[in-house]
Design a protein around this motif. Structure first.
Motif, PDB file in Angstrom:
ATOM      1  N   LYS A  17      61.820 151.799   9.966  1.00  0.00           N
ATOM      2  CA  LYS A  17      62.295 153.091  10.465  1.00  0.00           C
ATOM      3  C   LYS A  17      61.760 154.273   9.650  1.00  0.00           C
ATOM      4  O   LYS A  17      61.876 154.296   8.437  1.00  0.00           O
ATOM      5  CB  LYS A  17      63.823 153.101  10.459  1.00  0.00           C
ATOM      6  CG  LYS A  17      64.394 152.036  11.370  1.00  0.00           C
ATOM      7  CD  LYS A  17      65.898 152.032  11.369  1.00  0.00           C
ATOM      8  CE  LYS A  17      66.407 150.893  12.240  1.00  0.00           C
ATOM      9  NZ  LYS A  17      67.855 150.796  12.227  1.00  0.00           N
ATOM     10  N   THR A  19      62.455 158.117   9.263  1.00  0.00           N
ATOM     11  CA  THR A  19      63.472 159.103   9.593  1.00  0.00           C
ATOM     12  C   THR A  19      62.809 160.448   9.881  1.00  0.00           C
ATOM     13  O   THR A  19      62.103 160.994   9.023  1.00  0.00           O
ATOM     14  CB  THR A  19      64.471 159.243   8.433  1.00  0.00           C
ATOM     15  OG1 THR A  19      64.955 157.939   8.126  1.00  0.00           O
ATOM     16  CG2 THR A  19      65.626 160.149   8.802  1.00  0.00           C
ATOM     17  N   GLN A  70      62.364 155.708  22.863  1.00  0.00           N
ATOM     18  CA  GLN A  70      62.140 155.991  21.447  1.00  0.00           C
ATOM     19  C   GLN A  70      60.675 155.721  21.088  1.00  0.00           C
ATOM     20  O   GLN A  70      60.126 154.689  21.467  1.00  0.00           O
ATOM     21  CB  GLN A  70      63.023 155.089  20.595  1.00  0.00           C
ATOM     22  CG  GLN A  70      62.900 155.420  19.114  1.00  0.00           C
ATOM     23  CD  GLN A  70      63.832 154.595  18.261  1.00  0.00           C
ATOM     24  OE1 GLN A  70      63.974 153.395  18.484  1.00  0.00           O
ATOM     25  NE2 GLN A  70      64.469 155.227  17.313  1.00  0.00           N
ATOM     26  N   ASP A  91      62.853 157.181  13.947  1.00  0.00           N
ATOM     27  CA  ASP A  91      64.305 157.274  14.012  1.00  0.00           C
ATOM     28  C   ASP A  91      64.704 158.735  14.200  1.00  0.00           C
ATOM     29  O   ASP A  91      64.260 159.598  13.445  1.00  0.00           O
ATOM     30  CB  ASP A  91      64.871 156.748  12.678  1.00  0.00           C
ATOM     31  CG  ASP A  91      66.129 155.958  12.879  1.00  0.00           C
ATOM     32  OD1 ASP A  91      66.438 155.610  14.034  1.00  0.00           O
ATOM     33  OD2 ASP A  91      66.812 155.686  11.868  1.00  0.00           O
ATOM     34  N   HIS A 121      68.189 150.123  21.847  1.00  0.00           N
ATOM     35  CA  HIS A 121      69.253 150.283  20.844  1.00  0.00           C
ATOM     36  C   HIS A 121      70.542 149.713  21.389  1.00  0.00           C
ATOM     37  O   HIS A 121      71.604 150.224  21.064  1.00  0.00           O
ATOM     38  CB  HIS A 121      69.505 151.770  20.573  1.00  0.00           C
ATOM     39  CG  HIS A 121      68.455 152.411  19.740  1.00  0.00           C
ATOM     40  ND1 HIS A 121      68.576 152.553  18.392  1.00  0.00           N
ATOM     41  CD2 HIS A 121      67.257 152.918  20.072  1.00  0.00           C
ATOM     42  CE1 HIS A 121      67.487 153.141  17.926  1.00  0.00           C
ATOM     43  NE2 HIS A 121      66.676 153.376  18.924  1.00  0.00           N
TER      44      HIS A 121
END
Lengths: 347, 426, 65
Positions: free
Chosen positions: B15, B17, B75, B106, B261
Motif C-alpha cells: 500500500k 498512502t 482503486q 491507498d 475491498h
C-alpha cells in the motif's frame, strides 16, 4: 398541575374478579388501586383526577362501543395525560389498554402511555401507534412498571422529544431511523454470527417486517362483457419517454391511450425501468404489457373490451408510500370508468 | 521463482498512502502526492478513439465539489509479477488472482461518470452533510467523464467505459513499480488452516447482481448472468477477480472498489485463526427467474456445507427481488444447519414507518442493516459539479443545496457493510 | 390479478391472485422462441390470468402456470 386520567380493568379497579368482567365503563374520582402508586410516582407535577374502569369481557366483546364509552368518560375530565394499566401479560386487558391509548391520542389529541409485557397480544396490536412501557409478565412488577410509565408520561405531557426505546423503556414502535454504529456493517455481521454460533444472545437489527393484508376481490362474473385494464410497474412508456418517468424511485404514474393500438411496437414504446435489462422489453413491449394478446381476447369476445388506457410506473426502489398512493389513485380512475378486472404485470 | 517466494494464495497488498493529488508534467508519486499528466492519461485512454471526449478531473475530501452521474469506482492498482493485471480477464489475460504482489494506491479512487440509458446516477459530495454518507467522499477521486460518439451503441459504450476505468487505475498505479510501499498487508489464510481446530468454520456467501447490460457483474472478465454458484478463495476477491458494471440504484450497488475491498472478506480474513476459520467465499448470482434463484440458493448453501461451514455471512446486491435471493439462501443454509447472518439495507419510507424489505423468511433472525434508502438528507450548495450538468429528477441547478433521498447518494447504504450506517428502531 | 416472476414477493406484499411469469425482464415473453410461438406463450399466460380473475379465492393464491 397536569391532569391525569387513569384507565383500569375491573380487577385492578377493585370492582371484582372474573365474575365482574362484564361491567360497563364507569368513572370514579381520584386514584384507585395501582393509581396510588401512580400518583406517588408522578409526584407533585401531576394529579390523577379520575379513574375510568371497564370490565375485561365488556371491552373484549364490544371493543368499538366500549372504546367510545371509555373515551366519553375520559374526555369529561379534560385530562392532559392518560395512563392505562399496566396490563402485564393479561390477554384481554392489554388490547383494551392499547385501544384506549390509541383513541385518546387520535380522538382527544392527548398523550397516553400504557405498560405491557412484550408478549401481550395488545403490544403486538398497538405498539406501532402508542407508547407502551415494557413490563414484566405479572403484577409483581407493579411498582417498577408504574414508575416507568409515570416518567414517560410526564415527558410526553411536556412534549419532550423522546430518546431511544432502550433509553426510555418503551417497546420499539417500528419507526426506522438511520444512525451511526460504532462498527462497520461487516464487523457487526461477524460479531453477530460469532454470537449466534456460540449460543450467546444477539439482537437482530432488522426484525422481519409484516405487511398489510387485503381481502380478495370477488371474481368477475362475466368476462365477456367486462372491461379489463392493464397496469404495469415495468416502466413501459411511449418512445423517448415524453413525460420523463423516472428509471428508479418513481414519484409518479402515467396514463397512456391504447386506442387504435393492436400490438405494442418497439418503435413506439420502450421501457425506462432501471431495475432490469430493457433489451427484451424494447424489442417487444408486449413482453411486459401484453396488449397484443388482450386485443385478440377482445376480438374473440373472451373479454368485453380492453380498457382504453394503460397505467404505468417504475417499480425500482420506489417507496411503498408512493406505490400505495399510485395504487389508490389508479383504482379510483378504474372504478370511475367502470373497469371490472385488472391485470397487473410486474418485472 | 514467484512460486517459491509466494505460495499459491499468498497475497501481499503493498500500500502506498496517497494524501493529495494534482496535475503535473510527469505522472508519479511525490511524497504522498499523486501527480498526473492529464494529457498523457487522456491520450492513453482514448488511443483507439473509442470516445468523442475524455475528461479527467480531481476531487479531494473537504472540497465544495459534487460529483454526479457516478457509475463505478475503481482503486488504482498494479500487479508486480509478469504480465498479470490487477483485473484478470476484465483487463488483459486470465490469471488466477489472489497471489503475489499487488501495489495499491491507498486513498485514491477512479470514478467513472456519465449518462447511461435507463440508469439513475449516484451523487457524491466531497464536503458538507452529504459527505458523511459515501466512502467516496473520503477518497481522493480521479473523475473520468467519457462521452460516446453519436453512433456508439450502449453495449460498446459500456465495454469501453469499463475498460477505460480499469486502464486508468493501472496507469495511475504504474509509477509505484520500483517504489517501496508505506505498508504491506499479507493475506495468507492457508497457513493458519490447520492450527485452530476449535474455532467455528465460517463461509461468506456473496451474491452478485448480473442481469444484462448495465446490470452486470464480471468474474474474471465474464458476466455472472448464468453462473452456477462457485467457490472463490478470499484472496481472489481482494485481488481483482470481480469487476462491476452494475448501475441500478446508486446507494446499493457494489462498485469494483468495494469488490476489491469487500468489507466482509476483509473482516473474516483478519479474524481468521483468531475468532473463526474463514473457510471460503461462495459467489452466487441474483438471477431473473424464480427457478434460477432457487437453484442458486440451494447450490450456494450446498457449497457452504461442502466447505464445512457452521456459519455463513450472506450479502446481497440491489433491492426488490434481490431480497428474495438473500432470503432463499438464508433459508437453505439454516435448513442445512448452517447458522446465518444476513446483511440488508431498508426501504422503510421517508418517515421510517413502512416495511423495510419486499421478501422475508422467518429463518432471517440475525440481520445487520446498512441503512434506510428513503430517509431524506440535506446537501449543502457546492462550488463545482463534476460528471455532468444535471441530476435526474432534481429541478434546478445541480450545485444548489438539495434535499434528496439517501438512496441517491453513491454507495450510501452499501450492502457489503462498508460503512458505519445502521438503523435504530424507535 | 398480478402476473409476476418472483411470486414470493407478491405473497409477501399481499397480492391475492398471483400468476407466475417467465422472467423479470420479460414476464410475458420468451425471446428464444419464434414470434408466433412467443405470442402463443403470452396468450396462454393471459388466458390463465383471465381464468384466475373468474375464480373465487378466500386467501392468497398462486395459480400454477
Amino acid at each position: 398541575m397536569i391532569r391525569v386520567v387513569h384507565y383500569l380493568n375491573q380487577f385492578f379497579g377493585q370492582i371484582g374478579g372474573e365474575d365482574q368482567a362484564g361491567v360497563a365503563p364507569r368513572a370514579v374520582a381520584n386514584p384507585v388501586g395501582p393509581g396510588m402508586a401512580l400518583q406517588a410516582a408522578l409526584g407533585s407535577k401531576a394529579q390523577v383526577v379520575a379513574t375510568v374502569i371497564c370490565g375485561d369481557n365488556y371491552f373484549a366483546e364490544h371493543p368499538q362501543p366500549a372504546t367510545e364509552e371509555v373515551i366519553q368518560l375520559i374526555r369529561s375530565f379534560e385530562p392532559q395525560l392518560v395512563v392505562a394499566g399496566p396490563a402485564f401479560n393479561a390477554g384481554r386487558y392489554g388490547p383494551a389498554c392499547g385501544a384506549v391509548c390509541q383513541a385518546v391520542q387520535s380522538q382527544l389529541g392527548v398523550p397516553a402511555v400504557t405498560g405491557m409485557y412484550p408478549e401481550n397480544p395488545g403490544a403486538e396490536l398497538y405498539r406501532k401507534d402508542i407508547f407502551c412501557v415494557e413490563t414484566g409478565p405479572s403484577a409483581a412488577g407493579m411498582r417498577q412498571a408504574v414508575s416507568a410509565m409515570a416518567v414517560l408520561g410526564l415527558k410526553l405531557a411536556a412534549g419532550e422529544v423522546l430518546g431511544t426505546p432502550e433509553a426510555e423503556g418503551y417497546l420499539p414502535r417500528g419507526i426506522r431511523k438511520n444512525t451511526w454504529a460504532e462498527k462497520t456493517g461487516a464487523a457487526r455481521a461477524a460479531d453477530m454470527l460469532l454470537a449466534k454460533l456460540q449460543g450467546l444472545p444477539y439482537r437482530t437489527e432488522l426484525p422481519m417486517p409484516s405487511f398489510e393484508r387485503v381481502s380478495p376481490a370477488s371474481p368477475v362474473s362475466d368476462l365477456s362483457t367486462a372491461t379489463v385494464a392493464l397496469v404495469t410497474e415495468g416502466g413501459i412508456v411511449p418512445k423517448g419517454n415524453p413525460d420523463r418517468l423516472e428509471s428508479a424511485r418513481a414519484s409518479k404514474f402515467l396514463k397512456y391511450s391504447l386506442e387504435g393500438i393492436e400490438d405494442l411496437s418497439g418503435a413506439e414504446f420502450q421501457s425506462v425501468h432501471g431495475g432490469y435489462s430493457n433489451v427484451f422489453a424494447n424489442e417487444d413491449p408486449d413482453r411486459v404489457l401484453p396488449v397484443d394478446a388482450l386485443r385478440d381476447c377482445e376480438r374473440e369476445g373472451k373479454i368485453g373490451r380492453l380498457y382504453k388506457y394503460f397505467f404505468t410506473t417504475t417499480g425500482n426502489g420506489t417507496t411503498l408510500e408512493n406505490g400505495r398512493k399510485f395504487g389508490q389513485e389508479i383504482a379510483l380512475v378504474l372504478i370511475a370508468d367502470g373497469v371490472q378486472a385488472v391485470i397487473l404485470t410486474s418485472t | 521463482m514467484q512460486g517459491e517466494e509466494f505460495p499459491f494464495m499468498k497475497l501481499e497488498l503493498r500500500k502506498f498512502t496517497i494524501k493529495d493529488a494534482r496535475f503535473g508534467e510527469v505522472t508519479g508519486i511525490e511524497q504522498g502526492t499523486l501527480v498526473i499528466n492529464k494529457q498523457e492519461l487522456v491520450e492513453f485512454l482514448n488511443r483507439d478513439h473509442s470516445f468523442a471526449g475524455v475528461e479527467v478531473k480531481l476531487a479531494r475530501p473537504g472540497e465544495a465539489v459534487r460529483i454526479v452521474h457516478v457509475m463505478d469506482a475503481v482503486q488504482p492498482r498494479l500487479k508486480l509479477s509478469g504480465d498479470a493485471t490487477p483485473f484478470p480477464g476484465a483487463l488483459g489475460p486470465v490469471e488466477i488472482a489472489g497471489r503475489g504482489q499487488t501495489n495499491v494506491l491507498d486513498g485514491v479512487a477512479v470514478l467513472q461518470t456519465g449518462k447511461r440509458q435507463g440508469i439513475q446516477e449516484g451523487v457524491v459530495d466531497m464536503a458538507g452533510p452529504g459527505a458523511d454518507y459515501s466512502i467516496f467522499s473520503r477518497t481522493i477521486n480521479v473523475v473520468l467523464l467519457c462521452t460516446p460518439h453519436p453512433a456508439t451503441t450502449d453495449v460498446e459504450f459500456d465495454r469501453a467505459t469499463r475498460k477505460a476505468a480499469l486502464e486508468a487505475a493501472v496507469y495511475l498505479a504504474g509509477p509505484t513499480r520500483p517504489m517501496v510501499p508505506d505498508h504491506v498487508e499479507v493475506f495468507d489464510l492457508g497457513a493458519l488452516e490447520n492450527q485452530a481446530h476449535n474455532l467455528p468454520r465460517v463461509v461468506y456467501i456473496y451474491h452478485l447482481q448480473s442481469q444484462g447490460l448495465l446490470r452486470e457483474t464480471f468474474v474474471y472478465g465474464e458476466h455472472a448472468r448464468e453462473l452456477l454458484p462457485t467457490i472463490l478463495h478470499p484472496n481472489e476477491v481482494l485481488d481483482g477477480a470481480i469487476v462491476s458494471s452494475n448501475y441500478i440504484i446508486a446507494c446499493q450497488k457494489n462498485p469494483t472498489y468495494l469488490h476489491l475491498h469487500n468489507p466482509v472478506v476483509l473482516e473474516l480474513a483478519r479474524r481468521h485463526g483468531r475468532d473463526l476459520i474463514f473457510a471460503g467465499v461462495v459467489i452466487a448470482n441474483e438471477h431473473s427467474t424464480l427457478r434460477e434463484k432457487e437453484r442458486s440458493a440451494k447450490f450456494a448453501a450446498k457449497l457452504a456445507w461442502q466447505l464445512g461451514a457452521q456459519g455463513a455471512v450472506i450479502t446481497q446486491e440491489g433491492g426488490g427481488h434481490a431480497d428474495t435471493d438473500l432470503m432463499l439462501t438464508c433459508r437453505e443454509c439454516e435448513q442445512l444447519g448452517i447458522k446465518t447472518v444476513i446483511m440488508a439495507n431498508e426501504i422503510a419510507g421517508a418517515a421510517g414507518d413502512l416495511p423495510s424489505l419486499v421478501d422475508t423468511v422467518p429463518e432471517a433472525d440475525a440481520v445487520v442493516t446498512t441503512g434506510n434508502n428513503d430517509e431524506l438528507v440535506s446537501l449543502d450548495p457546492v462550488e463545482q459539479v463534476l460528471g455532468g450538468e444535471d441530476i435526474a429528477g432534481v429541478a434546478g441547478p445541480p450545485d444548489a443545496g438539495l434535499t434528496i433521498a439517501l438512496g441517491r447518494i453513491y454507495a450510501a447504504t452499501n450492502q457489503l457493510g462498508a460503512t458505519h450506517l445502521s438503523i435504530r428502531g424507535y | 390479478m398480478q402476473i409476476c416472476t418472483i411470486t414470493s414477493i407478491a405473497l409477501a406484499v399481499g397480492a391475492n391472485r398471483i400468476l407466475p411469469a417467465a422472467a423479470i425482464p420479460y414476464p410475458l415473453g420468451s425471446p428464444d422462441l419464434s414470434p408466433n410461438q412467443e405470442k402463443a406463450v403470452r396468450r396462454k399466460l393471459v388466458d390463465q390470468a383471465l381464468a384466475a380473475l373468474q375464480c373465487h379465492v378466500d386467501k392468497q393464491t398462486i395459480f400454477n402456470a
